[in-house]
Write an enzyme that holds these catalytic residues in place. Structure first.
Site, PDB file in Angstrom:
ATOM      1  CG  HIS A 100      -2.305   0.600   0.881  1.00  0.00           C
ATOM      2  ND1 HIS A 100      -3.431   0.392   1.641  1.00  0.00           N
ATOM      3  CD2 HIS A 100      -2.700   1.447  -0.111  1.00  0.00           C
ATOM      4  CE1 HIS A 100      -4.453   1.077   1.128  1.00  0.00           C
ATOM      5  NE2 HIS A 100      -4.027   1.734   0.070  1.00  0.00           N
ATOM      6  CG  ASP A 123      -6.341  -0.601   4.614  1.00  0.00           C
ATOM      7  OD1 ASP A 123      -6.135  -1.610   5.288  1.00  0.00           O
ATOM      8  OD2 ASP A 123      -5.423   0.059   4.074  1.00  0.00           O
ATOM      9  CG  HIS A 125      -4.190  -2.181   8.514  1.00  0.00           C
ATOM     10  ND1 HIS A 125      -4.215  -3.104   7.496  1.00  0.00           N
ATOM     11  CD2 HIS A 125      -3.838  -2.863   9.641  1.00  0.00           C
ATOM     12  CE1 HIS A 125      -3.890  -4.305   7.976  1.00  0.00           C
ATOM     13  NE2 HIS A 125      -3.646  -4.182   9.270  1.00  0.00           N
ATOM     14  CG  ASP A 127      -2.509   1.807   5.459  1.00  0.00           C
ATOM     15  OD1 ASP A 127      -2.148   1.044   6.388  1.00  0.00           O
ATOM     16  OD2 ASP A 127      -2.907   1.386   4.364  1.00  0.00           O
ATOM     17  CG  HIS A 140       2.433  -1.780   4.365  1.00  0.00           C
ATOM     18  ND1 HIS A 140       1.759  -2.971   4.143  1.00  0.00           N
ATOM     19  CD2 HIS A 140       2.835  -1.812   5.655  1.00  0.00           C
ATOM     20  CE1 HIS A 140       1.751  -3.688   5.268  1.00  0.00           C
ATOM     21  NE2 HIS A 140       2.396  -3.011   6.181  1.00  0.00           N
ATOM     22  CG  ASP A 227      -4.876  -3.055   2.279  1.00  0.00           C
ATOM     23  OD1 ASP A 227      -4.870  -4.282   2.093  1.00  0.00           O
ATOM     24  OD2 ASP A 227      -4.070  -2.470   3.030  1.00  0.00           O
ATOM     25  CG  ASP A 229      -5.247  -5.311   4.797  1.00  0.00           C
ATOM     26  OD1 ASP A 229      -6.116  -4.449   4.929  1.00  0.00           O
ATOM     27  OD2 ASP A 229      -4.030  -5.070   4.950  1.00  0.00           O
ATOM     28  CD  GLU A 272      -0.378  -4.279   1.591  1.00  0.00           C
ATOM     29  OE1 GLU A 272       0.072  -5.401   1.856  1.00  0.00           O
ATOM     30  OE2 GLU A 272       0.238  -3.226   1.843  1.00  0.00           O
TER      31      GLU A 272
END
Ligand code: ARG
Ligand code: MN
Ligand code: MN
Length: 300
Positions: A100, A123, A125, A127, A140, A227, A229, A272
């Protein structure tokens, strides 16, 4: 949506520790992204991959808690230039990662063209780390903060301007793993976050409706940074930082379909995908399915 689209691969794996995510663009191409989009009547130019140089001595975190800073900055500089050229030619940029950290270059290239760009960050996350707050030193985990102008100048100042996006033009969807410094930044800057809590309470339909309505009113271009994930690891096992309790296949397709209908996107990236950690290219295949829905495939 524009009919001309440019695909740019970024085989970047230096923004984190797990090798293999550099093969993400190949895996997504292998899963048939170009054919899928051509079937939807897009004119595709696959521009190949942005060069990524080799890492410094392994796992060596350097300058300001930023692993492989120079290489990550260099590739992002090149990506930013390419993205900006494609937008200039009136082509929709579709960027394929890679980890990412490549969102730094995408955002730099995109934001040049809009007065008030927005971003949907799909995402697990946020980030939103910087060298000061990152628990890992992995870049990332930093691209959204960098886009806000927070972080090392080699990253924030790509294409010689900063910031790329205003905090109020960011919508994060699917968050369930935020570090203390990220939570603080979210509070401080008033960033809109639909975490798994809101998604469970309201449902994806209402969350997307709100996100779309909000960004439509206030921005003149919207980037989707997805992303893989963000999805549950059961659906998307081929990612380097999986987090349990994620978005489902169905929720994610619905989100893409709603974005397609709303017709607000001006650029997108899928990141990712790590085929080494994957199960029979399941995650890249999922990404291509989501790209199908995002660009107009319908169930009936
Ligand atoms: N793009 C990603 N998968 N980011 C994961 C970041 C994980 C963690 N928050 C970190 O900063 O190291
Ligand atoms: Mn993530
Ligand atoms: Mn991410």
């Amino acid at each position: 949506m524009q009919n001309n689209m440019s695909i740019i691969g970024v085989p970047m794996d230096l923004g984190q520790n797990r090798r293999g995510v550099d093969m993400g663009p190949s895996a997504i191409r292998y899963a048939g992204v170009v054919e899928r989009l051509e079937n939807l009547a897009y004119h595709i130019a696959d521009l190949g991959d942005v060069p990524v140089s080799r890492p410094d001595s392994k796992d060596n975190v350097q300058e300001g808690n930023l692993r492989n800073l120079k290489q990550v900055a260099d590739s992002n500089q090149q990506l930013a230039k390419m993205v900006t050229q494609e937008i200039h030619k009136n082509r929709f940029p579709l960027v394929l990662g890679g980890d990412h950290s490549i969102a730094i270059g995408s955002m730099a290239g995109i934001a040049k063209h809009y007065d008030n760009p927005g971003v949907i960050w799909y995402d697990a996350h946020g980030d939103l780390n910087s060298g000061d707050t990152s628990p890992s030193g992995n870049i990332h985990g930093m691209p959204l903060a960098v886009s806000l102008g927070i972080g090392h100048e080699k990253l924030t100042n790509i294409l010689d301007y900063t910031p790329k996006v205003k905090a109020e033009n960011i919508v994060i969807i699917g968050a369930r793993s935020l570090d203390p410094g990220e939570k603080e930044l979210i509070r401080e800057q008033g960033i809109t976050v639909y975490s798994m809590h809101e998604i469970d309470r309201l449902g994806m339909s209402q969350v997307m409706a709100k996100a779309i309505d909000y960004l439509k009113q206030r921005t003149d271009g919207v980037h989707l940074s997805l992303d893989l994930d963000g999805l549950d690891p059961d659906e998307a096992p081929g990612v380097g930082t999986p987090v349990i309790g994620g978005l489902s296949y169905r929720e994610s397709h619905l989100a893409m379909e709603m974005l397609s209908e709303a017709d607000i996107l001006t650029s997108a990236e899928f990141v990712e995908v790590n085929p080494i950690l994957d199960d029979q290219n399941k995650t890249a295949t999922l990404a291509v399915g989501l790209i199908g829905s995002l660009f107009g495939e319908k169930l009936k």
